[in-house]
Design a protein around this motif. Sequence first.
Motif, PDB file in Angstrom:
ATOM      1  N   PHE A 211       0.842  -1.174  -0.038  1.00  0.00           N
ATOM      2  CA  PHE A 211      -0.009  -0.040  -0.023  1.00  0.00           C
ATOM      3  C   PHE A 211       0.891   1.219  -0.018  1.00  0.00           C
ATOM      4  CE2 PHE A 211      -1.702   3.223   2.877  1.00  0.00           C
ATOM      5  CZ  PHE A 211      -2.712   3.675   2.410  1.00  0.00           C
ATOM      6  N   LEU A 212       1.695   1.370   0.773  1.00  0.00           N
ATOM      7  CA  LEU A 212       2.780   2.397   1.014  1.00  0.00           C
ATOM      8  C   LEU A 212       3.720   2.574  -0.328  1.00  0.00           C
ATOM      9  CD1 LEU A 212       3.930   4.572   2.619  1.00  0.00           C
ATOM     10  CD2 LEU A 212       5.498   3.038   3.601  1.00  0.00           C
ATOM     11  N   LEU A 213       4.122   1.588  -0.712  1.00  0.00           N
ATOM     12  CA  LEU A 213       5.137   1.432  -1.948  1.00  0.00           C
ATOM     13  C   LEU A 213       4.380   2.021  -3.318  1.00  0.00           C
ATOM     14  CD1 LEU A 213       7.450  -1.736  -1.240  1.00  0.00           C
ATOM     15  CD2 LEU A 213       7.926   0.823  -0.840  1.00  0.00           C
ATOM     16  N   LEU A 214       3.051   1.683  -3.439  1.00  0.00           N
ATOM     17  CA  LEU A 214       2.416   2.002  -4.742  1.00  0.00           C
ATOM     18  C   LEU A 214       2.232   3.512  -4.825  1.00  0.00           C
ATOM     19  CD1 LEU A 214      -0.572  -0.706  -4.464  1.00  0.00           C
ATOM     20  CD2 LEU A 214       1.269  -0.380  -6.262  1.00  0.00           C
ATOM     21  N   SER A 229       1.208  11.711   4.392  1.00  0.00           N
ATOM     22  CA  SER A 229       0.079  11.360   4.884  1.00  0.00           C
ATOM     23  C   SER A 229      -0.051   9.709   4.780  1.00  0.00           C
ATOM     24  CB  SER A 229      -1.136  11.863   4.327  1.00  0.00           C
ATOM     25  OG  SER A 229      -1.188  11.582   2.582  1.00  0.00           O
ATOM     26  N   THR A 230       0.487   9.031   3.808  1.00  0.00           N
ATOM     27  CA  THR A 230       0.528   7.808   3.517  1.00  0.00           C
ATOM     28  C   THR A 230       1.188   7.021   4.392  1.00  0.00           C
ATOM     29  OG1 THR A 230       0.068   7.956   1.290  1.00  0.00           O
ATOM     30  CG2 THR A 230       0.588   5.936   1.710  1.00  0.00           C
ATOM     31  N   ILE A 231       2.619   7.710   4.723  1.00  0.00           N
ATOM     32  CA  ILE A 231       3.340   6.772   5.687  1.00  0.00           C
ATOM     33  C   ILE A 231       2.932   7.123   7.352  1.00  0.00           C
ATOM     34  CG2 ILE A 231       5.585   7.514   6.855  1.00  0.00           C
ATOM     35  CD1 ILE A 231       6.842   8.562   4.444  1.00  0.00           C
ATOM     36  N   LEU A 232       2.238   8.247   7.492  1.00  0.00           N
ATOM     37  CA  LEU A 232       1.580   8.309   8.875  1.00  0.00           C
ATOM     38  C   LEU A 232       0.411   7.571   8.905  1.00  0.00           C
ATOM     39  CD1 LEU A 232       1.483  12.462   9.277  1.00  0.00           C
ATOM     40  CD2 LEU A 232       2.803  10.336  10.560  1.00  0.00           C
ATOM     41  N   ILE A 233      -0.494   7.163   7.912  1.00  0.00           N
ATOM     42  CA  ILE A 233      -1.591   6.301   8.001  1.00  0.00           C
ATOM     43  C   ILE A 233      -1.252   4.841   8.080  1.00  0.00           C
ATOM     44  CG2 ILE A 233      -2.280   6.047   5.718  1.00  0.00           C
ATOM     45  CD1 ILE A 233      -4.532   6.706   8.771  1.00  0.00           C
ATOM     46  N   PRO A 261      -9.907   5.673   9.106  1.00  0.00           N
ATOM     47  CA  PRO A 261     -10.147   6.437   7.906  1.00  0.00           C
ATOM     48  C   PRO A 261     -10.347   7.903   8.312  1.00  0.00           C
ATOM     49  CG  PRO A 261     -11.430   4.324   7.799  1.00  0.00           C
ATOM     50  CD  PRO A 261     -10.851   4.367   9.103  1.00  0.00           C
ATOM     51  N   ILE A 262     -11.008   8.115   9.503  1.00  0.00           N
ATOM     52  CA  ILE A 262     -11.419   9.487  10.132  1.00  0.00           C
ATOM     53  C   ILE A 262      -9.942  10.117  10.529  1.00  0.00           C
ATOM     54  CG2 ILE A 262     -12.505  10.740  11.926  1.00  0.00           C
ATOM     55  CD1 ILE A 262     -14.553   8.630  11.950  1.00  0.00           C
ATOM     56  N   MET A 263      -9.148   9.426  10.946  1.00  0.00           N
ATOM     57  CA  MET A 263      -7.765   9.852  11.123  1.00  0.00           C
ATOM     58  C   MET A 263      -7.010  10.204  10.004  1.00  0.00           C
ATOM     59  SD  MET A 263      -6.641   6.963  14.000  1.00  0.00           S
ATOM     60  CE  MET A 263      -7.465   6.416  15.552  1.00  0.00           C
ATOM     61  N   TRP A 264      -7.058   9.314   9.052  1.00  0.00           N
ATOM     62  CA  TRP A 264      -6.353   9.468   7.705  1.00  0.00           C
ATOM     63  C   TRP A 264      -7.004  10.958   7.039  1.00  0.00           C
ATOM     64  CZ3 TRP A 264      -6.558   5.557   3.166  1.00  0.00           C
ATOM     65  CH2 TRP A 264      -5.736   6.103   2.232  1.00  0.00           C
ATOM     66  N   LEU A 265      -8.156  11.051   7.279  1.00  0.00           N
ATOM     67  CA  LEU A 265      -9.070  12.412   6.596  1.00  0.00           C
ATOM     68  C   LEU A 265      -8.453  13.674   7.520  1.00  0.00           C
ATOM     69  CD1 LEU A 265     -10.744  14.037   4.965  1.00  0.00           C
ATOM     70  CD2 LEU A 265     -12.467  13.609   6.578  1.00  0.00           C
TER      71      LEU A 265
END
Length: 276
Positions: A211-214, A229-233, A261-265
């Motif tokens: 997921f991260l590498l993509l 944001s991707t690294i953090l989530i 998902p709410i944290m991601w947003l």
Amino acid sequence: MKTLKSIFRFYINGSIHVALAICALVQITFIKYGISGQFIYILFSFLGAITAYNFVKYSKVSKLYHKRLTKSMKGIRVLTILSCVSFIYLSFRVSINTWIYMAPFIALTVLYVVPVFPNKKNLRSLAGVKIFIIGMVWAGMTVLVPLVHVKGNLNLNFLIEMIQRFLFIVVMMLPFEVRDLQYDDVALETIPQKIGVTRTKLFGSILLVIFLLLTAVKNELLSSIEILSTILITTISLFFLWGTDKKQSEYYCSFWVESIPIMWLIILVILESLFS
């Protein structure tokens, strides 16, 4: 305190929390594609999610025990009916093209509950496929359908975003599979049943690395905000994945895991305000 606990249980059991999680993922898609002003569509998604999730969770209960429903269940039924009516009303604000793309995911949701297969089986009871069906539905409803609604560009970045969202949802489902390990029928052949809890966590970790590498494969959407944001989530998701156990607190999955998902947003919004 008793009243607050009752409200919180209704918030969780009425699928309001999971509906907010779905709306968060829809809004994440809009933010990534620079789309704004989609409040009506997000409300449409929220009402549809409550209707769909309560249909999946409570259709059998309501049918068999409607005369003996608890006060809470009666409230959930009222919430579901109001959400369904409002969803239908807002559906006239959605294009036919959007509905065409939405139809397969609605069909999968119905087949997830309704026993149309041999031996009165539904998709939910077919061995080894449950979380992958949920992954497909969530990815489609939070990436594909919103972009079709706004006539977004379905290019390579879209395909990568769909794969990433699918992987993310599958990982989010693994704590639920671990939680239900002691209750699930062995015929379901869930991932923890097949490979054990520790290997399930390793499997989820590998999916999160993919997921991260993509993210690095993207071109138009790639930015420092996207990367950070991707690294953090991914880190947050790993934390909750490895914190999962067969014996867990009542709301570990139904509140905390579904809050990811709410944290991601929130992370995206904060980064956008800091660096845009």
